[in-house]
Motif scaffolding. Structure first.
Motif, PDB file in Angstrom:
ATOM      1  N   TYR A   1      49.205  27.670  49.225  1.00  0.00           N
ATOM      2  CA  TYR A   1      48.442  28.772  49.816  1.00  0.00           C
ATOM      3  C   TYR A   1      48.033  29.776  48.741  1.00  0.00           C
ATOM      4  CZ  TYR A   1      47.530  33.063  52.358  1.00  0.00           C
ATOM      5  OH  TYR A   1      46.968  34.212  52.819  1.00  0.00           O
ATOM      6  N   LYS A   2      48.961  30.076  47.823  1.00  0.00           N
ATOM      7  CA  LYS A   2      48.665  31.038  46.767  1.00  0.00           C
ATOM      8  C   LYS A   2      47.549  30.540  45.863  1.00  0.00           C
ATOM      9  CE  LYS A   2      53.158  33.316  46.537  1.00  0.00           C
ATOM     10  NZ  LYS A   2      54.318  33.653  45.678  1.00  0.00           N
ATOM     11  N   LYS A   3      47.542  29.244  45.573  1.00  0.00           N
ATOM     12  CA  LYS A   3      46.494  28.686  44.716  1.00  0.00           C
ATOM     13  C   LYS A   3      45.133  28.803  45.402  1.00  0.00           C
ATOM     14  CE  LYS A   3      49.331  25.421  42.106  1.00  0.00           C
ATOM     15  NZ  LYS A   3      49.542  23.999  41.764  1.00  0.00           N
ATOM     16  N   ASN A   4      45.069  28.473  46.702  1.00  0.00           N
ATOM     17  CA  ASN A   4      43.809  28.575  47.440  1.00  0.00           C
ATOM     18  C   ASN A   4      43.352  30.027  47.527  1.00  0.00           C
ATOM     19  OD1 ASN A   4      43.708  25.832  47.852  1.00  0.00           O
ATOM     20  ND2 ASN A   4      44.747  25.910  49.847  1.00  0.00           N
ATOM     21  N   HIS A   5      44.305  30.924  47.718  1.00  0.00           N
ATOM     22  CA  HIS A   5      43.991  32.345  47.816  1.00  0.00           C
ATOM     23  C   HIS A   5      43.373  32.851  46.512  1.00  0.00           C
ATOM     24  CE1 HIS A   5      44.362  35.857  50.315  1.00  0.00           C
ATOM     25  NE2 HIS A   5      44.856  36.560  49.288  1.00  0.00           N
ATOM     26  N   THR A   6      43.965  32.438  45.425  1.00  0.00           N
ATOM     27  CA  THR A   6      43.447  32.847  44.110  1.00  0.00           C
ATOM     28  C   THR A   6      42.061  32.271  43.870  1.00  0.00           C
ATOM     29  OG1 THR A   6      45.692  32.882  43.224  1.00  0.00           O
ATOM     30  CG2 THR A   6      43.900  32.818  41.627  1.00  0.00           C
ATOM     31  N   LEU A   7      41.865  31.029  44.283  1.00  0.00           N
ATOM     32  CA  LEU A   7      40.557  30.391  44.113  1.00  0.00           C
ATOM     33  C   LEU A   7      39.480  31.112  44.901  1.00  0.00           C
ATOM     34  CD1 LEU A   7      38.937  28.060  42.938  1.00  0.00           C
ATOM     35  CD2 LEU A   7      39.579  26.682  44.935  1.00  0.00           C
ATOM     36  N   ILE A   8      39.832  31.545  46.108  1.00  0.00           N
ATOM     37  CA  ILE A   8      38.864  32.271  46.938  1.00  0.00           C
ATOM     38  C   ILE A   8      38.456  33.580  46.258  1.00  0.00           C
ATOM     39  CG2 ILE A   8      38.592  33.543  49.109  1.00  0.00           C
ATOM     40  CD1 ILE A   8      40.343  31.382  50.423  1.00  0.00           C
ATOM     41  N   TYR A   9      39.424  34.302  45.668  1.00  0.00           N
ATOM     42  CA  TYR A   9      39.121  35.566  44.987  1.00  0.00           C
ATOM     43  C   TYR A   9      38.205  35.331  43.784  1.00  0.00           C
ATOM     44  CZ  TYR A   9      42.287  38.561  47.643  1.00  0.00           C
ATOM     45  OH  TYR A   9      42.885  39.297  48.622  1.00  0.00           O
ATOM     46  N   ILE A  10      38.470  34.254  43.060  1.00  0.00           N
ATOM     47  CA  ILE A  10      37.635  33.939  41.887  1.00  0.00           C
ATOM     48  C   ILE A  10      36.204  33.642  42.314  1.00  0.00           C
ATOM     49  CG2 ILE A  10      37.248  32.267  40.033  1.00  0.00           C
ATOM     50  CD1 ILE A  10      40.294  32.001  39.805  1.00  0.00           C
ATOM     51  N   VAL A  11      36.052  32.854  43.389  1.00  0.00           N
ATOM     52  CA  VAL A  11      34.711  32.514  43.889  1.00  0.00           C
ATOM     53  C   VAL A  11      33.989  33.771  44.358  1.00  0.00           C
ATOM     54  CG1 VAL A  11      33.443  31.291  45.682  1.00  0.00           C
ATOM     55  CG2 VAL A  11      35.323  30.150  44.482  1.00  0.00           C
ATOM     56  N   LEU A  12      34.673  34.638  45.096  1.00  0.00           N
ATOM     57  CA  LEU A  12      34.058  35.863  45.594  1.00  0.00           C
ATOM     58  C   LEU A  12      33.651  36.786  44.444  1.00  0.00           C
ATOM     59  CD1 LEU A  12      36.306  36.737  48.681  1.00  0.00           C
ATOM     60  CD2 LEU A  12      33.919  35.978  48.706  1.00  0.00           C
ATOM     61  N   PHE A  13      34.524  36.920  43.462  1.00  0.00           N
ATOM     62  CA  PHE A  13      34.227  37.785  42.318  1.00  0.00           C
ATOM     63  C   PHE A  13      33.012  37.268  41.550  1.00  0.00           C
ATOM     64  CE2 PHE A  13      34.807  38.881  37.825  1.00  0.00           C
ATOM     65  CZ  PHE A  13      34.848  40.274  37.934  1.00  0.00           C
ATOM     66  N   THR A  14      32.986  35.937  41.339  1.00  0.00           N
ATOM     67  CA  THR A  14      31.854  35.334  40.622  1.00  0.00           C
ATOM     68  C   THR A  14      30.559  35.520  41.401  1.00  0.00           C
ATOM     69  OG1 THR A  14      33.345  33.672  39.691  1.00  0.00           O
ATOM     70  CG2 THR A  14      30.982  33.217  39.569  1.00  0.00           C
ATOM     71  N   THR A  15      30.622  35.365  42.717  1.00  0.00           N
ATOM     72  CA  THR A  15      29.436  35.524  43.557  1.00  0.00           C
ATOM     73  C   THR A  15      28.884  36.941  43.475  1.00  0.00           C
ATOM     74  OG1 THR A  15      30.273  33.853  45.095  1.00  0.00           O
ATOM     75  CG2 THR A  15      28.533  35.304  45.910  1.00  0.00           C
ATOM     76  N   VAL A  16      29.775  37.923  43.508  1.00  0.00           N
ATOM     77  CA  VAL A  16      29.341  39.319  43.419  1.00  0.00           C
ATOM     78  C   VAL A  16      28.654  39.592  42.085  1.00  0.00           C
ATOM     79  CG1 VAL A  16      30.158  41.707  43.259  1.00  0.00           C
ATOM     80  CG2 VAL A  16      31.064  40.194  45.034  1.00  0.00           C
ATOM     81  N   ILE A  17      29.236  39.064  41.017  1.00  0.00           N
ATOM     82  CA  ILE A  17      28.644  39.270  39.683  1.00  0.00           C
ATOM     83  C   ILE A  17      27.263  38.626  39.608  1.00  0.00           C
ATOM     84  CG2 ILE A  17      28.869  38.726  37.229  1.00  0.00           C
ATOM     85  CD1 ILE A  17      30.749  40.918  38.180  1.00  0.00           C
ATOM     86  N   VAL A  18      27.147  37.402  40.090  1.00  0.00           N
ATOM     87  CA  VAL A  18      25.869  36.687  40.031  1.00  0.00           C
ATOM     88  C   VAL A  18      24.815  37.386  40.870  1.00  0.00           C
ATOM     89  CG1 VAL A  18      24.688  34.541  40.624  1.00  0.00           C
ATOM     90  CG2 VAL A  18      26.924  34.460  39.501  1.00  0.00           C
TER      91      VAL A  18
END
Length: 204
Positions: free
Chosen positions: A2-19
């Motif tokens: 669960y922690k790995k998926n949670h971290t992955l979601i944050y990375i995707v969201l952060f990257t999306t905001v930057i892009v």
């Protein structure tokens, strides 16, 4: 897991905001939104704009008599103009000659003066090689006998084909250039008496 998926979601969201933040999108027909109006519509007068506050209608005000703008109090006339109270030229630079000052003077000279006067002051700078009217050499008796205040005044206001550098070169730097010009003149007109006695036997 669960922690790995949670971290992955944050990375995707952060990257999306930057892009998405870097995308300019298409030009809009609607006017921009102004959440803080003072940042876009500041109360101020434009150049030559009529004033409804002052009785004469002039928005560009003259200084109040007897006042001096901050940083504009040039009470040392000789230092700031190269001339004494009676209008005569200052004979000797008021800025002491130091190695640091000469280095600063050389740097300023190379930037502003050498394109015409050359780095040794003989009047054969790069602009002269491209058709500019040659300035006089600093190494003539006439210019060697100029008062330091005269050279300062020429730097400040220009002379004949030379433009004014008063708006580009601060007062102290102008005096440092004067000191450096004197060093150049000395270097190009030296004799054995200028060499320390203990070093004269090394000169061939």
């Amino acid at each position: 897991m669960y922690k790995k998926n949670h971290t992955l979601i944050y990375i995707v969201l952060f990257t999306t905001v930057i892009v998405l933040g870097g995308c300019q999108g298409r030009p809009k027909q609607k006017p921009p939104v102004h959440p803080i109006l003072d940042m876009d519509f500041q109360p101020k007068y434009e150049y030559q704009e009529k004033s409804r506050f002052f009785d004469d209608g002039i928005s560009m005000r003259q200084p109040i008599p007897g006042t001096v703008a901050r940083g504009k109090l040039h009470d040392d006339i000789a230092y700031n103009t190269g001339k004494n109270q009676d209008g005569s030229l200052v004979e000797k630079s008021p800025v002491p000659v130091t190695f640091t000052g000469l280095e600063r003077g050389r740097e300023r000279f190379d930037i502003y003066c050498s394109p015409c006067h050359s780095k040794i002051g003989d009047g054969k700078g790069i602009l002269v090689n491209r058709g500019y009217i040659p300035p006089p050499s600093f190494h003539t008796d006439v210019i060697r006998n100029y008062a330091d205040g005269h050279i300062f005044d020429v730097i400040s206001h220009g002379i004949r084909n030379m433009p004014s550098y008063g708006h580009q070169v601060p007062v102290k730097d102008r005096w440092l250039i004067v000191n450096y010009i004197r060093a150049l003149q000395r270097s190009q007109n030296a004799n054995i008496d200028d060499v320390p006695v203990e070093m004269r036997d090394k000169i061939k």
